[in-house]
Scaffold this motif. Structure first.
Motif, PDB file in Angstrom:
ATOM      1  N   PHE A  68      42.642  38.260  33.966  1.00  0.00           N
ATOM      2  CA  PHE A  68      42.273  37.733  32.655  1.00  0.00           C
ATOM      3  C   PHE A  68      42.697  36.268  32.630  1.00  0.00           C
ATOM      4  CE2 PHE A  68      41.257  41.753  30.635  1.00  0.00           C
ATOM      5  CZ  PHE A  68      41.958  42.666  31.422  1.00  0.00           C
ATOM      6  N   GLU A 328      36.186  44.847  27.142  1.00  0.00           N
ATOM      7  CA  GLU A 328      37.234  44.209  27.943  1.00  0.00           C
ATOM      8  C   GLU A 328      37.059  44.452  29.430  1.00  0.00           C
ATOM      9  OE1 GLU A 328      40.516  41.676  26.960  1.00  0.00           O
ATOM     10  OE2 GLU A 328      38.974  42.643  25.763  1.00  0.00           O
ATOM     11  N   TYR A 468      36.468  38.931  32.708  1.00  0.00           N
ATOM     12  CA  TYR A 468      37.628  39.755  32.385  1.00  0.00           C
ATOM     13  C   TYR A 468      37.488  41.122  33.046  1.00  0.00           C
ATOM     14  CZ  TYR A 468      39.723  36.801  28.705  1.00  0.00           C
ATOM     15  OH  TYR A 468      40.353  35.798  28.003  1.00  0.00           O
ATOM     16  N   GLU A 512      37.555  34.464  21.732  1.00  0.00           N
ATOM     17  CA  GLU A 512      37.166  35.115  22.979  1.00  0.00           C
ATOM     18  C   GLU A 512      35.779  35.732  22.885  1.00  0.00           C
ATOM     19  OE1 GLU A 512      40.096  37.757  24.516  1.00  0.00           O
ATOM     20  OE2 GLU A 512      41.674  36.246  24.559  1.00  0.00           O
TER      21      GLU A 512
END
Length: 569
Positions: A68, A328, A468, A512
């Protein structure tokens, strides 16, 4: 602990592993899972959040790589400024609407109801009407084909800045689909699955018209549940008609007042809703952070329930296989969670909505991926909507638990039974994955998905984009950050005949925003290369290549090392 020379830094520094596998060296230090590397040839710190393989006494049987990269400071500042400017102009537009200078399209209270409690909270809708509406054309695009590797889109235009849409009648053909959860490519209208579903439709019809406890319990439902149990390696399983309700309606049946739920901070809304409906006490631990989880477990056992300090009736750990509802792309640290669950005698609820079929050498999810015993997970949940190209969800575990849920779960007692063709689609695709259809098609698709995922992720990093998640996750978030680039990226990609999903606040943290790619076994290398070429082209146009590091070309590296080199620019 002695490490092999392959795992030592080139300059001879000795590194020590922490519990979660992040290694501080003489020229670097670890703080809150951030790995700082000091570059002597440049007086700056390259700040990056990197998760490496966790040793933890040999809990991991395979490399566990997640990265990340930190948001560049300038990008973060510009992103906040962008939202600030949008907010200021939003208030200005609201002022113009109040004075009837600008036409108002939003739902408002009638004048004669001004003394009533308002149904529409004006401030709560501020973000929707002033920010979301400006880029609303990037979502809810109607398709008119099978959501396979390519789709057909119905063209639409707006004359009032996305408040309403008009359909032109034109169909945009063969748009490369990079957004559907069609991980194994079973969303198709030809082939064995489609033929089996059509045959069952002719025999059973489409609807059941009753619940499982009344007249809706078909023999194919029983066959499906037995197959799911065999696929998962558990004693028994139950199938439900809706994935969201599988979580939200079954968690309240499993746990209640006087019990404790320990929930990952990034858990899906269905898990959150189910936990709230249960009446149990909820405590949230940091995402994939085993120290945070263990502290909550230890405190729960030491202090017990608030005020009375009685022991908790049950402690349930709730996690997902692939996190953030596909936003994510990170994979749960299941070996460590299982170890903590055993140490503190808690129960474990695992949601494999995105990981079942998509991870593991046999496509059996994150348990298969880590080579763990399915019996170590008390409650295994998943959905049929992704890898199986169908609908609904399942819960697997001990037979006693399934017998209890059959009489106490609202989803089982009150919901209409699953449609027969949907059941047949799941049975056929699952047998294909297991190899029980007499072919190797399922195994080849699982392998192809893994290869496509590794290739696509590696190429994005080499192009200079920030991505990510776990290196094996078919969900690939690519960072956009700035609000103006959310809509711009989606529109520019569609102009190049590629359909993508873009995501912003509040679904993600405010700085983000990202594009989310879902890789499929149905994607050929030529499709991926074409997509990567167009992504790179749009990335140059919108200045999206934020990464300050580029991964080196693919070579064999030690399993717990991630090598970076600073880019030329």
């Amino acid at each position: 602990m002695t490490e092999s020379s392959a795992n030592k830094p080139a300059n001879g520094e000795v590194c020590h592993r922490t519990t979660n596998g992040v290694k501080p060296c003489r020229n670097g230090f670890v703080k809150n899972h951030y790995h700082y590397q000091q570059q002597h040839h440049k007086s700056c710190y390259l700040e990056e959040k990197v998760h490496h393989r966790a040793s933890n006494g040999g809990l991991y049987s395979r490399p566990f790589l997640e990265s990340f990269e930190e948001t560049p400071m300038l990008v973060a500042v510009l992103t906040y400024m962008g939202y600030g400017i949008l907010t200021i102009f939003g208030y200005l537009r609201d002022f113009l609407r109040d004075w009837k200078i600008e036409k108002c399209h939003i739902a408002r209270e009638r004048e004669e109801q001004k003394d009533f409690v308002p149904l529409y909270q004006d401030f709560e809708n501020f973000y929707t009407r002033n920010l979301y509406m400006r880029i609303r054309d990037s979502w809810n695009r109607p398709i008119c084909s099978v959501p396979g590797a390519k789709v057909d889109l119905i063209e639409r235009i707006s004359q009032d800045y996305n408040w309403t849409f008009d359909y032109t009648g034109r169909v945009v053909k063969d748009v490369l689909n990079m957004g559907s959860y069609n991980y194994l490519g079973f969303a198709e209208n030809t082939g064995l699955c489609a033929e089996a579903a059509a045959a069952v439709t002719r025999e059973y019809g489409v609807g059941v018209g009753s619940t499982r406890q009344e007249m809706g319990n078909l023999d194919r439902h029983k066959d499906l549940e037995e197959l799911v149990a065999r696929f998962l390696g558990v004693e028994s399983a139950m199938a439900f008609g809706m994935g969201f309700a599988t979580n939200s309606m079954n968690i309240p049946a499993i746990i209640g007042k006087g019990s404790l739920i320990l929930s990952d901070e990034l858990n899906h809304a269905s898990l959150v809703l189910g936990a709230r409906l249960s009446g149990a006490t909820i405590r949230v631990f940091k995402h994939n952070n085993m120290q945070s989880l263990e502290k909550l477990l230890r405190d729960a056992i030491i202090h017990g329930q608030p005020r009375t300090h009685r022991p908790w009736k049950k402690i349930l750990i709730v996690v997902e296989g692939i996190y953030r509802y596909s936003m994510e792309g990170s994979v749960v640290r299941l070996p460590e969670v299982v170890a903590l669950k055993k140490k503190y005698k808690a129960y474990l609820y695992l949601d494999e909505a995105h990981s079942i079929g998509a991870l593991g050498p046999y496509g059996r999810g994150v348990v298969d991926y880590f080579g763990l015993d399915p019996r170590d997970v008390d409650i295994m949940m998943g959905t049929f909507t992704k890898s199986f190209g169908a609908a609904g969800g399942y819960i697997g575990g001990r037979k006693e638990l399934m017998d209890y849920l059959r009489t106490h779960s609202h989803s089982a007692v009150y919901a209409t039974s699953m449609s027969p063709p949907i059941v047949e689609q799941i049975i056929t695709s699952m047998k294909c994955i297991m190899g029980e259809d007499g072919t190797t098609i399922g195994r080849e698709r699982v392998k192809q998905l893994a290869e496509n995922t590794a290739y696509f992720r590696r190429r994005l990093l080499e192009l200079g984009f920030i991505t990510y998640g776990n290196s094996d996750s078919p969900v690939v978030p690519m960072m956009l950050y700035m609000p103006a680039k959310i809509g711009a990226f989606g529109r520019e990609m569609l102009k190049r005949n590629i359909g993508v999903v873009v995501v912003g606040f509040p679904a993600t943290p405010i700085i983000e925003s990202r594009a989310r790619f879902c890789i499929s076994a149905a994607h050929t290398k030529e499709m991926l290369d074409m997509a990567l070429e167009k992504i790179s082209e749009v990335g140059d146009l919108l200045h999206l290549k934020y990464s300050r590091h580029r991964t080196q070309p693919a070579v064999d590296r030690p399993s717990d090392e991630t090598t970076y080199e600073e880019s030329e620019d």
